[in-house]
Design an enzyme around this catalytic site. Structure first.
Site, PDB file in Angstrom:
ATOM      1  N   GLU A 223     -16.706   2.297  -8.328  1.00  0.00           N
ATOM      2  CA  GLU A 223     -15.462   2.383  -9.099  1.00  0.00           C
ATOM      3  C   GLU A 223     -15.288   3.772  -9.709  1.00  0.00           C
ATOM      4  OE1 GLU A 223     -15.248  -0.803 -11.923  1.00  0.00           O
ATOM      5  OE2 GLU A 223     -14.925  -2.304 -10.362  1.00  0.00           O
TER       6      GLU A 223
ATOM      7  N   GLU B 170     -24.370  -4.540  -9.906  1.00  0.00           N
ATOM      8  CA  GLU B 170     -23.354  -4.133 -10.885  1.00  0.00           C
ATOM      9  C   GLU B 170     -23.396  -2.622 -11.113  1.00  0.00           C
ATOM     10  OE1 GLU B 170     -20.141  -4.489 -12.542  1.00  0.00           O
ATOM     11  OE2 GLU B 170     -21.024  -6.490 -12.490  1.00  0.00           O
TER      12      GLU B 170
END
Length: 126
Positions: free
Chosen positions: A84, A77
């Site tokens: 991102e 994550e």
């Protein structure tokens, strides 16, 4: 003769380099906890499940196997968030390659999440 940590910071053991790295690490965790809802949720789940895994595991190997997938989810994550962030830094307009990068990172998180019930099931039911 190798350096032991002088001014250049290229030695084998440089306390200031370790301190700086620890600051960057803390800052990264801070960013993830503040800006990434998914990381926050997975972090809370890991905080709940890790003690349960320690309690349910019969030995050190089982305990490690129950905790490692939780850490794997957090690791992936964090990397997903990094991908991102970099993609968004480059530009927010739609781009096929940017979308593909984000989708691949998301798929990696999904695979990591799948490892939790698979490993826990195999350890606890096997």
């Amino acid at each position: 003769m190798p350096e032991t940590g002088g001014e250049s910071g290229k030695g084998f053991f440089n306390v200031m380099r370790i301190v700086k790295a620890a600051r960057y690490t803390a800052r990264g965790f801070g960013h993830a906890l503040v800006h990434d809802t998914s990381f926050r949720q997975e972090f809370v789940v890991a905080l709940i499940l890790a003690p349960i895994g320690i309690w349910l595991g019969d030995n050190g190997v089982e305990r490690a196997l129950l905790i490692l997938p939780l850490l794997l989810v957090l690791l992936v994550e964090l990397l997903n968030g990094a991908v991102e962030t970099v993609v968004d830094r480059i530009g927010t307009e739609r781009n096929e390659l940017s979308g593909r990068a984000k989708d691949l990172a998301s798929a990696a998180v999904f695979v990591a999440l799948l490892s939790v019930p698979v490993v826990w099931g195999l350890v606890l039911l096997g």
